[in-house]
Motif scaffolding. Structure first.
Motif, PDB file in Angstrom:
ATOM      1  N   HIS A 913       0.831  -1.199   0.000  1.00 15.10           N
ATOM      2  CA  HIS A 913       0.000   0.000   0.000  1.00 15.10           C
ATOM      3  C   HIS A 913       0.866   1.250   0.000  1.00 15.10           C
ATOM      4  O   HIS A 913       2.046   1.229   0.364  1.00 15.10           O
ATOM      5  N   SER A 914       0.243   2.350  -0.368  1.00 19.05           N
ATOM      6  CA  SER A 914       0.927   3.639  -0.379  1.00 19.05           C
ATOM      7  C   SER A 914      -0.036   4.697   0.163  1.00 19.05           C
ATOM      8  O   SER A 914      -1.253   4.515   0.149  1.00 19.05           O
ATOM      9  N   PHE A 915       0.523   5.804   0.640  1.00 21.04           N
ATOM     10  CA  PHE A 915      -0.304   6.899   1.146  1.00 21.04           C
ATOM     11  C   PHE A 915       0.413   8.220   0.889  1.00 21.04           C
ATOM     12  O   PHE A 915       1.624   8.263   0.653  1.00 21.04           O
ATOM     13  N   GLY A 916      -0.359   9.266   0.927  1.00 19.74           N
ATOM     14  CA  GLY A 916       0.205  10.592   0.727  1.00 19.74           C
ATOM     15  C   GLY A 916      -0.764  11.654   1.197  1.00 19.74           C
ATOM     16  O   GLY A 916      -1.929  11.370   1.509  1.00 19.74           O
ATOM     17  N   TYR A 917      -0.302  12.893   1.242  1.00 21.63           N
ATOM     18  CA  TYR A 917      -1.113  14.010   1.710  1.00 21.63           C
ATOM     19  C   TYR A 917      -1.368  14.958   0.546  1.00 21.63           C
ATOM     20  O   TYR A 917      -0.447  15.339  -0.185  1.00 21.63           O
ATOM     21  N   PHE A 918      -2.649  15.349   0.384  1.00 22.67           N
ATOM     22  CA  PHE A 918      -3.053  16.158  -0.754  1.00 22.67           C
ATOM     23  C   PHE A 918      -3.968  17.288  -0.266  1.00 22.67           C
ATOM     24  O   PHE A 918      -4.733  17.122   0.680  1.00 22.67           O
ATOM     25  N   ASN A 919      -3.876  18.429  -0.927  1.00 23.31           N
ATOM     26  CA  ASN A 919      -4.765  19.558  -0.634  1.00 23.31           C
ATOM     27  C   ASN A 919      -6.009  19.428  -1.499  1.00 23.31           C
ATOM     28  O   ASN A 919      -5.961  19.601  -2.726  1.00 23.31           O
ATOM     29  N   LEU A 920      -7.122  19.112  -0.865  1.00 24.39           N
ATOM     30  CA  LEU A 920      -8.379  18.890  -1.556  1.00 24.39           C
ATOM     31  C   LEU A 920      -9.319  20.069  -1.317  1.00 24.39           C
ATOM     32  O   LEU A 920      -9.274  20.703  -0.247  1.00 24.39           O
ATOM     33  N   PRO A 921     -10.160  20.370  -2.287  1.00 25.39           N
ATOM     34  CA  PRO A 921     -11.135  21.461  -2.101  1.00 25.39           C
ATOM     35  C   PRO A 921     -12.035  21.179  -0.882  1.00 25.39           C
ATOM     36  O   PRO A 921     -12.494  20.048  -0.682  1.00 25.39           O
ATOM     37  N   LEU A 922     -12.254  22.192  -0.098  1.00 32.83           N
ATOM     38  CA  LEU A 922     -13.089  22.154   1.102  1.00 32.83           C
ATOM     39  C   LEU A 922     -12.445  21.384   2.248  1.00 32.83           C
ATOM     40  O   LEU A 922     -12.563  21.739   3.410  1.00 32.83           O
ATOM     41  N   LEU A 923     -11.785  20.299   1.935  1.00 35.01           N
ATOM     42  CA  LEU A 923     -11.226  19.446   2.985  1.00 35.01           C
ATOM     43  C   LEU A 923      -9.830  19.880   3.415  1.00 35.01           C
ATOM     44  O   LEU A 923      -9.377  19.531   4.505  1.00 35.01           O
ATOM     45  N   THR A 926      -5.375  16.554   3.244  1.00 35.85           N
ATOM     46  CA  THR A 926      -6.044  15.281   3.557  1.00 35.85           C
ATOM     47  C   THR A 926      -5.133  14.125   3.175  1.00 35.85           C
ATOM     48  O   THR A 926      -4.476  14.157   2.128  1.00 35.85           O
ATOM     49  N   GLU A 927      -5.126  13.113   4.028  1.00 31.64           N
ATOM     50  CA  GLU A 927      -4.354  11.905   3.724  1.00 31.64           C
ATOM     51  C   GLU A 927      -5.204  10.952   2.886  1.00 31.64           C
ATOM     52  O   GLU A 927      -6.374  10.676   3.217  1.00 31.64           O
ATOM     53  N   LEU A 928      -4.632  10.454   1.808  1.00 32.94           N
ATOM     54  CA  LEU A 928      -5.276   9.436   0.972  1.00 32.94           C
ATOM     55  C   LEU A 928      -4.385   8.206   0.956  1.00 32.94           C
ATOM     56  O   LEU A 928      -3.179   8.306   0.727  1.00 32.94           O
ATOM     57  N   ALA A 929      -4.995   7.038   1.214  1.00 35.46           N
ATOM     58  CA  ALA A 929      -4.229   5.786   1.287  1.00 35.46           C
ATOM     59  C   ALA A 929      -4.912   4.722   0.441  1.00 35.46           C
ATOM     60  O   ALA A 929      -6.146   4.624   0.431  1.00 35.46           O
ATOM     61  N   THR A 930      -4.118   3.941  -0.276  1.00 38.55           N
ATOM     62  CA  THR A 930      -4.685   2.852  -1.076  1.00 38.55           C
ATOM     63  C   THR A 930      -5.278   1.758  -0.199  1.00 38.55           C
ATOM     64  O   THR A 930      -6.083   0.963  -0.670  1.00 38.55           O
ATOM     65  N   ALA A 931      -4.901   1.729   1.084  1.00 38.95           N
ATOM     66  CA  ALA A 931      -5.465   0.723   1.986  1.00 38.95           C
ATOM     67  C   ALA A 931      -6.968   0.876   2.113  1.00 38.95           C
ATOM     68  O   ALA A 931      -7.689  -0.095   2.415  1.00 38.95           O
TER      69      ALA A 931
END
Length: 957
Positions: A913-923, A926-931
């Motif tokens: 699995h992998s994960f990363g941090y992204f700047n999302l609209p409104l949120l 945010t951390e997004l993870a394939t898990a």
């Protein structure tokens, strides 16, 4: 992930998509959406031809189980390219042929093409795999998928018999082959084929070398139907003709030949390898050709013909291994020509035999029979089919100007040349090779003439046919026409294959015979002058025609040689003996009493664990490490113990359910006290769902009556119960009181956030560190739910007539539609269900950092659906949520598996699995993870499993 990996996985992915796809419309045949797959693969492998011809080796590697040094490594050389083109090329023609052969309205086409795609992908995996364990995995998938294809018409007893026979023999051979692979790992320390080949000769003196040789050959001989393991192939002809044309002429049966060719660089210098392959091949050749003359069914003739031709190629590979006995000079090149003949005939056989199987399918399709005693006179009605049959049979018989003539001449050259081999004392046996080869060729010529002339010439017998014969439609003729044209082209222009396919394959089989930059000289010609081979061919034609003419009057060609003894009778007797023996043994302990089964399990548990604890001195109780026991822990424990003790003494199932639930909720309290919120949530929901399940199950049981048991029986039960309690207590205390090594929990605590990006260690373990365990657990649960569904449906189907079942179901449906008498429950449920579902979604999305996760969220969702069912009835949930929960289980499993396989795209091990941090609209950040994707698969699977079981049991009356 390399393109080679994608080529292997593409059929599997397409098969998986086909299973969840909506049923294709009857307006078009399912085969049309399958056909692009083998065509695309064929085009890709054609594009690789120039690179392989130039001596390049395409490869790719993905970590699979790094701790065991197992990588999903694939490579494409000349030998792999040859087989890949056969698999994809013949596969394309077979799929096209099946579109017109299989009725889209009568046949289960989705199942057929799923099985076919599984087989295609598995065969590509076999011929492209570098790792022996990966090769073995694909090898067994070919056995399983071929079993499903052979048993496609499962309502026929012969189809089921042939499928089981083929699987038993080939799987047993595969297990022997696996043992040989393990021995090689012990000798070399690697599972890599290329490393083993590069170090060939370094382990020849090892004591395990010859056992490994024999075990690997067992796998090859069983797969390629070599005598005496050939008996599965004729019975496998009960499969639909496209299956026979694909599996039993061009691909599956060639897997054993591939294995022998691939391991030739390792074993070729061993005399045992030469003798086993050569003798087994020549015996199979003559036996198969002789048996083919005895058959009256066209498919049976081609089945034994296939056995015979496989023996011919196998013997050529054995004779070609003699080149390894010579390190240099013309002798090594001379004997290597036998390998060249084997490769050329392997191509030729796939072409003309594929065409002939399709011709037989056309005859059967258009006349309703394959019995040559009822056929005849079809020439004027089916001229195109006749033309294809002439080309195919004449090529098989070895007549010019077709491709079979060329490879048959090369075969005669090889068997004549082997008599000059001076490395063995058995010159008499070597001189038998040309004789046996010539006799077998005579038989081959005879049955080839039978196939074409008994079917298409002679007196018409249309009154004995089930259908009025007519020429096949163009769609059914197109594939065999292409193959027949190739038989002519390869016969007239054989050097089209010389340096594109044959020479690169030879270089892969005999790498030690070439210096860097050298190439084998390959030149194939129709005319070589008045050679002994040509005179042998003339003699074959004369004697073969004589046998064809005298065939009706030669009783030896119609009656079995041994009426009471045969390999098939031996197989049947062996299976019967195993069945009867296992039945007797099983009946001794399978008494039908659940109590007895539980006693067996618990007694074994007591003895095995007790002996292990005593023998290894593992009983160690260290009370100093334990924390002090508080008053409320004592109270909870007492309530738990009293609840469990009371269960055997109550006289009502409802009370037993309540007491069981009480014990479970006490365990939940312990999890709360010990600050394990994930486990507490899971335990609480499991207890809630289990109580509902118990109520559904017990609803169908008769009134509870106390069984009168003897005091002795009670004492035995009490002793077993006490024994289990003592043993498990000792195990728990020993595990807690002594540590042989550092606990793995410290590793998880340190790395759950660093490596997996999750603060909830429990959930991270389930979906990341131990994700493979979780995936296998949901697979097992899915199988269990289907088992529950099948058992109850089977019980309903067997116990009541169809009309009664339909009426009963309608009554239950109407009863389910009645409003519940509990108005309060219905009113409260409308609000509670919404709250529970929202909480379930919250648990799912927060599980990576806080208590929750896919498993807990799914159980919470299932609890809401169960509440809906209890309040409003079964019919309501079917109307509100018209899902097939079995299909939802399949979708969840597919998501979980595809998430794991997705890591291959990034050259990472399965389920990385992998994960990363992204700047999302409104949120925001945010951390997004394939898990989470894998957790989604778990979520859907658990909902599907739970509701499948609940609804299935709830519908049963």
């Amino acid at each position: 992930m390399s393109l080679l990996h994608m080529a292997i996985l593409l059929p599997f992915l397409y098969a998986a998509a086909l299973t969840v796809m909506r049923k294709p419309s009857l307006r078009f045949h399912t085969g049309w959406i399958i056909l692009p797959i083998p065509v695309l693969l064929f085009v890709y492998f054609i594009s690789c031809m120039a690179s392989v011809q130039a001596g390049e080796e395409l490869s790719g590697s993905i970590p699979w189980i790094p701790s065991l040094n197992i990588r999903f490594t694939v490579f494409l050389d000349g030998l792999g390219l040859l087989f890949s083109l056969l698999i994809s090329g013949i596969g394309s023609l077979v799929v096209l042929y099946s579109i017109y052969y299989l009725d889209r309205k009568k046949e289960a086409l989705r199942n057929f093409y799923v099985y076919l795609l599984l087989f295609m992908g598995a065969m590509l995996g076999v011929v492209l795999a570098d790792n022996l364990i990966i090769l073995y995995g694909f090898w067994e998938i070919t056995s399983i998928s071929s079993f499903l294809l052979i048993a496609f018409w499962h309502n026929r007893e012969k189809s089921r018999y042939g499928a089981l026979k083929s699987m038993l023999i080939t799987v047993l051979g595969g297990l022997a082959m696996l043992a040989g692979f393990v021995l090689f790992y012990i000798m070399t320390g690697t599972f890599s084929l290329r490393e083993i080949i590069n170090n060939a000769g370094s382990v020849n003196d090892h004591t395990l070398f010859l056992p490994a040789l024999v075990l690997i050959l067992l796998g090859a001989f069983t797969k390629s139907a070599q005598f005496p393991f050939h008996i599965w192939l004729p019975d496998a002809m009960e499969a639909p003709t496209p299956v026979s044309a694909y599996l039993h002429s061009a691909t599956m049966v060639k897997a054993g030949l591939y294995l022998v060719a691939r391991f030739s660089p390792v074993f070729a210098g061993e005399a045992l390898w030469f003798w086993l392959i050569s003798v087994c091949g020549i015996v199979t050749l003559i036996y198969g050709s002789f048996q083919a003359l005895k058959q009256t069914d066209l498919k049976a003739i081609l089945a034994f013909s296939t056995i015979s031709q496989l023996g011919l190629i196998m013997s050529l590979l054995g004779l070609g291994s003699a080149a390894a006995f010579y390190t240099d000079g013309s002798d090594s090149v001379f004997y290597a020509k036998a390998t060249m003949a084997a490769i050329f005939h392997l191509i030729n056989h796939a072409v003309f035999k594929g065409a002939l199987f399709m011709v037989v399918g056309i005859v059967d399709h258009e006349t309703g029979t394959r019995d040559i005693r009822k056929l005849g006179g079809l020439l004027s009605i089916m001229p195109i089919t006749f033309t294809i049959a002439v080309i195919g049979t004449f090529s098989m018989a070895g007549l010019p100007p077709f491709n079979g003539f060329l490879s048959k001449e090369m075969f005669f050259t090889a068997v004549l040349g082997i008599t000059e081999l001076d490395r063995f004392d058995s010159q008499t046996l070597l001189r038998l090779f040309p004789v046996l080869a010539w006799v077998a060729s005579v038989f081959t010529f005879g049955y080839s003439m039978m196939v074409v002339f008994r079917t298409f010439t002679g007196r018409p017998q249309f009154e004995q046919l089930e259908k009025k014969p007519h020429e096949a439609p163009i769609g059914l003729l197109l594939s065999p026409v292409v193959l027949a044209a190739l038989a002519v082209v390869f016969g007239l222009f054989p050097n089209l294959l010389s340096y594109t396919l044959i020479e690169p394959a030879m270089a892969a089989i005999h790498p030690a015979l070439l210096l860097p930059g050298d190439r084998f000289y390959v030149s194939i010609h129709m005319w070589h002058g008045w050679t002994p081979e040509l005179f042998m061919t003339m003699g074959v034609a004369v004697a073969g025609m004589l046998i064809y003419k005298l065939h009706p009057r030669l009783s030896v060609l119609h009656e079995p040689l041994f009426r009471r003894v045969s390999l098939n009778l031996t197989y049947d007797a062996g299976i019967k003996l195993l069945h009867q023996g296992s039945l007797r043994m099983t009946n001794r302990y399978m008494t039908g009493s659940l109590r007895h089964y539980v006693i067996y399990i618990f007694v074994f548990l007591i003895l095995s664990l007790g002996w292990g604890l005593y023998h290894y001195g593992a009983i160690s109780v260290n009370m100093d490490r334990f924390a002090p026991v508080s008053l409320y822990e004592i109270v909870i424990n007492l309530v738990l113990i009293l609840s469990v003790i009371a269960i055997p003494f109550v006289n009502s199932r409802m009370k037993a359910i309540i007491l069981t639930g009480a014990a479970g909720y006490m365990v939940t309290l312990f999890f709360v006290i010990f600050r394990a919120p994930d486990l507490a949530l899971t335990q609480m929901i499991v207890e809630t769902v289990s109580v509902a399940l118990f109520l559904l199950c017990f609803y169908h049981l008769p009134k509870l009556e106390k069984e009168q048991t003897k005091p002795r029986t009670r004492i035995v039960k009490l002793a077993i119960s006490a024994g289990v309690g003592v043993i498990m207590t000792l195990v728990a205390l020993s595990a807690s009181g002594s540590k042989l090594f550092e606990s793995i929990s410290d590793y998880y605590l340190r790395n759950s956030y660093v490596l997996a990006g999750g603060k909830n260690v429990v959930n991270v373990i389930l979906v990341d560190f131990r994700g493979f365990d979780t995936m296998l657990e949901i697979v097992v649960l899915g199988i269990a739910s289907l088992g529950v569904y099948a058992l109850i449906r089977l019980n309903l189907a067997s116990d009541r007539p169809e009309a009664v079942r339909k009426l009963d179901f309608a009554n239950r449906l109407n009863k389910d539609r009645l409003p519940s008498n509990d108005v309060i429950l219905r009113t409260v449920s409308k609000v509670a269900i919404f709250i529970i579902l929202v909480f379930a979604v919250y648990l799912f999305f927060t599980g990576h950092h806080h208590p929750g996760g896919g498993f807990i969220g799914a159980l919470m969702t299932a609890a809401a659906l169960i509440l809906l069912t209890m309040a409003f009835g079964m019919a309501t949930i079917r109307e509100v949520i018209p899902w097939d929960f079995k299909r939802l289980t399949a979708v969840g499993l597919l998501i979980a598996i595809l998430t794991g396989a997705g890591s291959f795209l990034f050259d990472a091990p399965f389920l990385s699995h992998s994960f990363g941090y992204f700047n999302l609209p409104l949120l925001g950040k945010t951390e997004l993870a394939t898990a989470v994707l894998f957790d989604l698969g778990v979520y859907l699977t658990v909902i599907g499993i739970t509701m499948t079981i609940i609804l299935t049991i709830g519908r049963d009356k």
